[in-house]
Design an enzyme around this catalytic site. Structure first.
Site, short mmCIF file in Angstrom:
data_model
loop_
_atom_site.label_atom_id
_atom_site.label_comp_id
_atom_site.label_asym_id
_atom_site.label_seq_id
_atom_site.Cartn_x
_atom_site.Cartn_y
_atom_site.Cartn_z
N SER A 177 27.14 50.05 73.05
CA SER A 177 28.48 50.74 72.79
C SER A 177 29.57 49.54 73.06
O SER A 177 30.35 49.49 72.29
CB SER A 177 28.51 51.73 73.95
N HIS A 229 20.11 54.35 74.70
CA HIS A 229 21.39 53.80 75.51
C HIS A 229 21.74 55.10 76.38
O HIS A 229 20.87 55.51 77.10
CB HIS A 229 22.37 53.56 74.30
N HIS A 237 14.72 47.82 80.40
CA HIS A 237 16.19 47.35 80.01
C HIS A 237 16.04 45.85 79.27
O HIS A 237 14.94 45.47 79.36
CB HIS A 237 17.05 46.92 81.29
N ARG A 296 22.75 50.01 89.66
CA ARG A 296 23.45 51.42 89.85
C ARG A 296 22.46 52.27 90.13
O ARG A 296 22.77 53.50 90.73
CB ARG A 296 23.94 51.61 88.24
N ASP A 331 20.03 55.31 84.31
CA ASP A 331 20.02 56.57 83.85
C ASP A 331 19.01 57.46 84.60
O ASP A 331 18.77 58.67 84.29
CB ASP A 331 19.66 56.69 82.29
N1 CMX Z 1 8.72 53.43 78.36
C1 CMX Z 1 7.88 53.29 77.34
N2 CMX Z 1 8.04 52.00 76.56
C2 CMX Z 1 8.77 51.27 76.94
C3 CMX Z 1 9.75 51.21 77.66
C4 CMX Z 1 9.97 52.35 78.41
N3 CMX Z 1 10.75 52.87 79.39
N4 CMX Z 1 10.79 50.48 77.88
C5 CMX Z 1 10.42 49.58 76.93
N5 CMX Z 1 9.42 49.95 76.24
C6 CMX Z 1 8.40 49.29 75.30
C7 CMX Z 1 9.38 49.21 73.95
O1 CMX Z 1 9.53 50.42 73.17
C8 CMX Z 1 8.86 48.24 73.22
O2 CMX Z 1 7.64 48.66 72.57
P1 CMX Z 1 7.09 48.38 71.09
O3 CMX Z 1 6.71 46.85 71.29
O4 CMX Z 1 5.92 49.43 70.82
O5 CMX Z 1 8.48 48.58 70.17
C9 CMX Z 1 8.17 47.36 74.25
O6 CMX Z 1 7.99 48.07 75.48
C10 CMX Z 1 9.05 46.07 74.27
O7 CMX Z 1 10.44 46.54 74.80
P2 CMX Z 1 11.29 45.74 75.86
O8 CMX Z 1 11.74 44.44 75.11
O9 CMX Z 1 10.51 45.89 77.05
O10 CMX Z 1 12.90 46.52 75.77
P3 CMX Z 1 13.84 46.60 74.73
O11 CMX Z 1 14.94 45.34 75.05
O12 CMX Z 1 13.53 46.43 73.08
O13 CMX Z 1 14.57 48.02 74.89
C11 CMX Z 1 15.27 49.74 76.30
C12 CMX Z 1 15.43 48.33 75.92
C13 CMX Z 1 16.43 50.33 77.27
C14 CMX Z 1 15.83 50.42 74.79
C15 CMX Z 1 13.98 50.26 76.31
O14 CMX Z 1 13.41 49.86 77.84
C16 CMX Z 1 13.76 51.87 76.44
O15 CMX Z 1 13.68 52.35 75.54
N6 CMX Z 1 13.95 52.33 77.64
C17 CMX Z 1 14.13 53.97 77.85
C18 CMX Z 1 15.02 54.42 77.33
C19 CMX Z 1 16.35 53.97 78.32
O16 CMX Z 1 16.28 54.42 79.47
N7 CMX Z 1 17.46 53.65 77.81
C20 CMX Z 1 18.63 53.42 78.66
C21 CMX Z 1 18.98 51.96 78.88
C22 CMX Z 1 20.25 51.96 79.77
C23 CMX Z 1 21.40 52.33 79.12
O17 CMX Z 1 21.67 51.49 77.92
O18 CMX Z 1 22.00 53.49 79.35
#
Ligand code: CMX
Length: 423
Positions: free
Chosen positions: A233, A263, A309, A318, A364
């Site tokens: 964002s 996000h 994250h 947070r 979150d």
């Molecule tokens: N549950 C399951 N799998 C997860 C995960 C979770 N909470 N967090 C990461 N992974 C997976 C990713 O999907 C990725 O899988 P692939 O290799 O199959 O694509 C792998 O682990 C590596 O990802 P990463 O490098 O650890 O995480 P990213 O930097 O790519 O993504 C984020 C970060 C937040 C998008 C991811 O951790 C996620 O999807 N979390 C759940 C959604 C969430 O809570 N988002 C809110 C974040 C805070 C905000 O912005 O408000």
């Protein structure tokens, strides 16, 4: 002139000079390199631009202008906006001055409600909120001054003016959407005797939830204010604003990114997940049951919302602030108990799976359970609350970007063929 603007008028030339000297002295120093893998992975970890309002360290989380978040959780959202912009907390005169500006600009123009009333009744609240902001673009002073030929040294002043106008109106816009979208009755008039969060609670029609809910909203709006510059964002609004699109366009653009489930929408997704757990087990499950439930979710190709994250490698402070609030104020609540148990189980499951680089909870993971406890049960509204707060960070970053004359964002993309030939 507002005391905030006065403070910035002094601060901006000093900072401009400081940065000019920094570039003259160290302009050629390399601060990052980009690998082929990074070019294919969301620019993760590439240090490519500056944001001074806040920073996020992997092992400590959010630091706002030098203050670790957990040291300032009790300040008001109004105070944090002043801090983001100026680098210090306001004194009581400056705080009152900012609050009186918020009060005097709080009214959302009538035409905005006419637009929103025409939308499908089941529109997502984030769509309504972002459209409401976009509709108000007609109010932009920056746009009018730009059309009149303002000098670029004046840009930041009108970004600030628009920004304050916008932030002042967000509680009324959010509360009005809540009442309209969830059939809560007529909109409630703003009460200028209340602080920004208190007025929001009042206009939602939730004053009867008492002072603890008011305190939760102050905390909520404070905690979500900013998270450095590279999140979806912030970066989206930064990019749009760099084209000199005004704050109404730029904040709305940033918030469209916040509406994504990876996000800001993760707060709605997380509570939905917790309620699914609750329904499935007709209450709080055992740890073994919860572990199996998490594994089932991962095996079905879905993420565990509220965990992981892109930058953090520790429990998000947070999240800690929200959990501490819940432990202080909430007793005997199955939904909050599940959130607590998840904190124990989910990181172990994610670590065992071995994919997520950060198995810990983010902002979150807990917030929804607290809102739910106080009767704010419409969880697809939660990202609107995140948006009201995050707009402060976007505006603060925008004011400084224009003050420092940061040019239009335009990184260079390359083709796969180019990478093959050049790596
Ligand atoms: N549950 C399951 N799998 C997860 C995960 C979770 N909470 N967090 C990461 N992974 C997976 C990713 O999907 C990725 O899988 P692939 O290799 O199959 O694509 C792998 O682990 C590596 O990802 P990463 O490098 O650890 O995480 P990213 O930097 O790519 O993504 C984020 C970060 C937040 C998008 C991811 O951790 C996620 O999807 N979390 C759940 C959604 C969430 O809570 N988002 C809110 C974040 C805070 C905000 O912005 O408000």
């Amino acid at each position: 002139m507002s005391l905030l603007k006065k403070k910035l008028e002094k601060l901006i030339p000093e900072t401009q000079q400081d940065i000019k000297s920094l570039i003259a002295e160290k302009g050629d120093t390399q601060i990052s390199t980009v690998s082929v893998a990074q070019a294919y992975s969301g620019l993760r970890g590439i240090k490519a631009f500056v944001c001074d309002t806040s920073s996020v360290s992997a092992d400590k989380g959010l630091i706002i202008r030098g203050y670790p978040l957990l040291d300032i959780v009790n300040i008001l959202p109004e105070e944090v906006f002043f801090l983001l912009l100026t680098g210090r907390l306001p004194n009581s005169e400056e705080l009152t001055d900012l609050q009186s500006q918020y009060s005097s600009h709080s009214k959302v123009p009538e035409y905005v409600w006419s637009v929103l009333e025409k939308m499908p009744k089941d529109s997502h609240p984030m769509t309504m909120f972002n459209l409401g902001i976009l509709a108000m673009q007609n109010e932009s002073i920056f746009r009018k001054k730009y059309d009149e030929g303002m000098h670029k040294s004046e840009f930041w002043k009108y970004i600030l003016e628009d920004g304050i106008q916008l932030i002042s109106k967000l509680p009324e816009l959010g509360a009005g959407i809540y009442r309209m979208r969830f059939n809560k009755g007529d909109r409630i008039e703003s009460d200028s005797s209340l602080d920004w969060s208190g007025n929001f609670v009042h206009m939602m029609g939730m004053s009867d939830q008492g002072k603890d809910f008011h305190k939760l909203m102050q905390l909520y709006f404070m905690l979500h204010c900013d998270h450095e510059g590279g999140n979806v964002s912030a970066f989206a609004s930064h990019t749009v604003a760099s084209a000199l699109s005004d704050p109404f366009y730029s904040v709305s653009a940033g918030l469209n990114g916040l509406a994504g489930p990876l996000h800001g929408l993760a707060n709605q997704e997380c509570l939905k997940f917790v309620l699914d757990v609750h329904d499935h087990f007709s209450g709080a499950p055992s740890k073994e049951q919860l572990k199996d439930f998490c594994w089932d979710r991962l095996k079905s190709g879905q993420v565990i919302p509220g965990y992981g994250h892109a930058v953090l490698r520790c429990p998000d402070p947070r999240f800690t602030a929200f959990i501490n609030f819940g432990r202080d104020y909430i007793k005997n609540d199955d939904v909050f108990d599940i959130v607590n148990s998840l904190f124990d189980i989910a990181p172990k499951v994610l670590t065992e799976q071995g994919k997520a680089k950060n198995p810990w909870p983010n902002v979150d993971a807990a917030s929804g359970s607290l809102l739910y406890h106080y009767g704010l049960k419409e969880f697809n509204f939660y990202t609107v609350l995140f948006s009201i707060s995050r707009s402060m960070g976007m505006i603060a970053q925008m004011v400084w970007e224009r003050a420092l004359g940061i040019p239009i964002t335009r990184p260079k993309s390359v083709t796969t063929d180019w990478i093959k030939e050049n790596s």
